[in-house]
Design an enzyme around this catalytic site. Structure first.
Site, PDB file in Angstrom:
ATOM      1  N   LYS A 270      57.042  34.133  31.562  1.00  0.00           N
ATOM      2  CA  LYS A 270      56.588  35.275  32.362  1.00  0.00           C
ATOM      3  C   LYS A 270      57.768  36.230  32.542  1.00  0.00           C
ATOM      4  O   LYS A 270      58.882  35.803  32.824  1.00  0.00           O
ATOM      5  CB  LYS A 270      56.054  34.764  33.707  1.00  0.00           C
ATOM      6  CG  LYS A 270      55.197  35.771  34.445  1.00  0.00           C
ATOM      7  CD  LYS A 270      54.250  35.134  35.439  1.00  0.00           C
ATOM      8  CE  LYS A 270      53.524  36.206  36.222  1.00  0.00           C
ATOM      9  NZ  LYS A 270      52.418  35.694  37.020  1.00  0.00           N
ATOM     10  N   GLU A 355      38.612  30.305  46.296  1.00  0.00           N
ATOM     11  CA  GLU A 355      38.141  30.853  47.569  1.00  0.00           C
ATOM     12  C   GLU A 355      37.002  30.024  48.150  1.00  0.00           C
ATOM     13  O   GLU A 355      36.934  29.801  49.363  1.00  0.00           O
ATOM     14  CB  GLU A 355      37.692  32.311  47.381  1.00  0.00           C
ATOM     15  CG  GLU A 355      38.836  33.307  47.131  1.00  0.00           C
ATOM     16  CD  GLU A 355      39.356  33.328  45.697  1.00  0.00           C
ATOM     17  OE1 GLU A 355      38.760  32.645  44.812  1.00  0.00           O
ATOM     18  OE2 GLU A 355      40.364  34.014  45.440  1.00  0.00           O
ATOM     19  N   ARG A 383      33.748  36.112  46.679  1.00  0.00           N
ATOM     20  CA  ARG A 383      33.478  34.887  45.922  1.00  0.00           C
ATOM     21  C   ARG A 383      32.871  33.789  46.791  1.00  0.00           C
ATOM     22  O   ARG A 383      32.177  32.908  46.311  1.00  0.00           O
ATOM     23  CB  ARG A 383      34.796  34.322  45.363  1.00  0.00           C
ATOM     24  CG  ARG A 383      35.250  34.904  44.088  1.00  0.00           C
ATOM     25  CD  ARG A 383      34.788  34.015  42.929  1.00  0.00           C
ATOM     26  NE  ARG A 383      34.848  34.761  41.703  1.00  0.00           N
ATOM     27  CZ  ARG A 383      35.759  34.607  40.760  1.00  0.00           C
ATOM     28  NH1 ARG A 383      36.682  33.691  40.898  1.00  0.00           N
ATOM     29  NH2 ARG A 383      35.726  35.338  39.688  1.00  0.00           N
TER      30      ARG A 383
HETATM   31  C1  LIG Z   1      39.062  35.529  42.588  1.00  0.00           C
HETATM   32  C2  LIG Z   1      40.496  36.004  42.568  1.00  0.00           C
HETATM   33  N1  LIG Z   1      41.366  35.496  43.459  1.00  0.00           N
HETATM   34  C3  LIG Z   1      42.653  35.918  43.441  1.00  0.00           C
HETATM   35  C4  LIG Z   1      43.072  36.870  42.555  1.00  0.00           C
HETATM   36  C5  LIG Z   1      44.483  37.399  42.598  1.00  0.00           C
HETATM   37  N2  LIG Z   1      45.233  37.127  41.379  1.00  0.00           N
HETATM   38  C6  LIG Z   1      45.415  38.028  40.415  1.00  0.00           C
HETATM   39  S1  LIG Z   1      46.295  37.469  39.120  1.00  0.00           S
HETATM   40  C7  LIG Z   1      46.482  35.969  39.858  1.00  0.00           C
HETATM   41  C8  LIG Z   1      47.295  34.905  39.182  1.00  0.00           C
HETATM   42  C9  LIG Z   1      46.839  34.656  37.825  1.00  0.00           C
HETATM   43  O1  LIG Z   1      47.728  33.768  37.215  1.00  0.00           O
HETATM   44  P1  LIG Z   1      47.644  33.559  35.658  1.00  0.00           P
HETATM   45  O2  LIG Z   1      46.232  33.516  35.255  1.00  0.00           O
HETATM   46  O3  LIG Z   1      48.482  32.401  35.314  1.00  0.00           O
HETATM   47  O4  LIG Z   1      48.236  34.899  35.073  1.00  0.00           O
HETATM   48  P2  LIG Z   1      49.764  35.358  34.863  1.00  0.00           P
HETATM   49  O5  LIG Z   1      49.914  36.582  35.706  1.00  0.00           O
HETATM   50  O6  LIG Z   1      50.682  34.256  35.272  1.00  0.00           O
HETATM   51  O7  LIG Z   1      49.878  35.664  33.424  1.00  0.00           O
HETATM   52  C10 LIG Z   1      45.850  35.926  41.098  1.00  0.00           C
HETATM   53  C11 LIG Z   1      45.850  34.790  42.019  1.00  0.00           C
HETATM   54  C12 LIG Z   1      42.117  37.372  41.650  1.00  0.00           C
HETATM   55  N3  LIG Z   1      42.423  38.312  40.752  1.00  0.00           N
HETATM   56  N4  LIG Z   1      40.854  36.913  41.673  1.00  0.00           N
END
Ligand SMILES: Cc1ncc(C[n+]2csc(CCOP(=O)(O)OP(=O)(O)O)c2C)c(N)n1
Length: 445
Positions: A270, A355, A383
């Protein structure tokens, strides 16, 4: 410029560098998702090399990592307007470009979309020309929707390619058993080596020994991340280096040709390419404008925000009352819960992107006499609508939904607005709605 799939690996690597520079420069001015995007450049370039953007559904989970896709398709010249009013969205939007397959912003929808697309492709008899590809992060693998989709996919075996971007991070540290399972990738590397050796030996063994060798190989899978997916009926390729274009292209070509559900497990760093952000830094996931040379935020002089006020108020309550507990769904710093989780790890939890589970599990705590504070952004609380009605309100339990980012949220756009909470919550019996006017009122309890 030559088409992506006409370029050599050397040319593509130079192209990846140019894309990274453009992302860093733009995000430093407009803010946005920095580390997720620079970490996914090779993955997306390889997707465009192997898959056909004119035909194959390109599905981005959350789509906060889709900047490279936007730059490759038709948005290089106006990328400077990223996250501005009427500018380029930070997420995929079909009304912005025909190359954006679907709206996304809430996590873990990509495999369901890929399954739906695969069903449509089968009904339209387009299997020979179209295969859906879904790019999903390891953090997003924590949400329940993923397993609803895999449950059907592994059974019906539609041709779908899932590209897992495993950077060992959600926004913050990834939580849970799935994440631990994936990090057995070292075992995976070991398995890959043993597999190669076994294959070489197999060539020289008589038929009777082949069975034993196969069994040996099978038993080794028990210690690899692939086991989970293969047992669910999804073929597994990996782990591979997600910054190595040659490996990515080969894996994607193989996966596309298999005409089965396949997951490619790619390991990435990352923040790759912007040294300060490389690794496990929550603060570089989503950023405001910053100075590229120093990494310092360019402050807009904002005063103490509502999240910080809530965090202090909840901390005061937690100190006073031992039955106060709380939960966040993968947003510990965004919701002000980081400090509470650190100080009271047995009373405050990050339960990952879950959630629905956050709400229902806290309802059981309320039933047991605790006072839960369920701290979730307004948009993501959508959600858990059924859990709010079915588990909190019908039971008339004493729980607090502390809703962050209510109202107009701004640069993140449509999928992140907290526009609906008053209307969807005020319709539910046993629910009282309150909004503190200021810090003083927030501290009153
Ligand atoms: C339902 C929901 N809850 C929380 C989020 C907030 N959120 C956005 S990206 C993320 C983390 C995603 O991690 P990953 O899939 O590993 O992606 P990375 O940024 O590490 O590539 C979160 C918790 C969201 N987009 N949707």
């Amino acid at each position: 410029m030559k088409k992506i799939n006409e370029q050599s690996i050397e040319e593509l690597n130079i192209y990846c560098d140019t894309i990274r520079k453009k992302i860093i420069q733009t995000v430093s001015k407009n803010g946005g998702h920095l580390s997720s995007n620079v970490g996914a450049v090779e993955l997306i370039v390889a997707m465009h090399y192997v898959f056909d953007i004119e035909n194959d559904p390109f599905i981005f989970d959350v789509s906060h990592q889709s900047y490279t896709h936007k730059l490759i398709t038709d948005r290089w010249d106006n990328f400077d307007s990223l996250r501005e009013f009427n500018g380029i969205s930070g997420y995929t939007r079909p009304d912005e470009s025909p190359y954006d397959y679907f709206v996304a912003g809430h996590s873990s929808t990509s495999i369901s979309l890929a399954v739906g697309a695969a069903k449509a492709i089968a009904l339209k008899k387009e299997q020979s020309t179209r295969v859906p590809i879904a790019l999903i992060g390891d953090g997003s693998l924590s949400a329940g929707m993923v397993y609803e989709a895999l449950n059907e996919l592994g059974d019906r075996r539609y041709p779908v390619v899932i590209l897992l971007n495993d950077n060992k991070m959600s926004i913050s540290k990834p939580i849970g058993a799935i994440s631990k399972f994936l990090s057995q990738a070292m075992a995976g590397n070991f398995y890959q080596k043993i597999k190669k050796i076994t294959e070489q030996i197999l060539q020289y063994l008589p038929e009777s020994a082949t069975y034993m060798a196969k069994k040996f190989e099978e038993s080794l899978k028990l210690i690899t991340p692939g086991m989970l997916f293969e047992e669910l009926g999804v073929d597994y390729i990996g782990p591979i280096d997600g910054h190595n274009l040659e490996s990515l292209i080969k894996a994607m070509q193989a996966a596309k040709n298999l005409k089965k559900p396949v997951i490619i497990h790619a390991q990435t760093l990352k923040g790759k390419g912007y040294e300060m952000a490389e690794g496990y830094y929550e603060k570089w996931h989503g950023v405001g404008p910053f100075d590229v040379a120093s990494g310092e935020a360019i402050k807009n002089g904002a005063s103490k925000n509502a999240t910080a006020m809530y965090s202090e108020a909840l901390l005061a309550l937690a100190r006073k009352y031992e039955n106060v507990v709380g939960v966040t769904a993968a947003m510990p710093s965004g919701t002000g819960l980081s400090k509470l989780i650190q100080l009271y790890p047995n009373r405050f939890w990050d339960v990952a992107i879950a959630e629905q589970h956050a709400v229902t599990s806290m309802c059981a705590m309320a039933k047991e006499g605790f006072k839960p504070f369920i701290t979730i952004y307004s948009t993501f609380l959508q959600r858990a609508y059924d859990q709010i009605i079915h588990d909190a309100c019908i039971m008339n339990l004493d729980v607090v939904f502390a809703i962050d980012r209510a109202g107009i949220v701004g640069e993140d756009g449509e999928t992140h607005q907290g526009a609906f909470d008053i209307s969807f919550l005020s319709a539910i019996p046993n629910m009282s709605l309150m909004a503190p006017r200021d810090e003083k009122e927030c501290m009153k309890h």
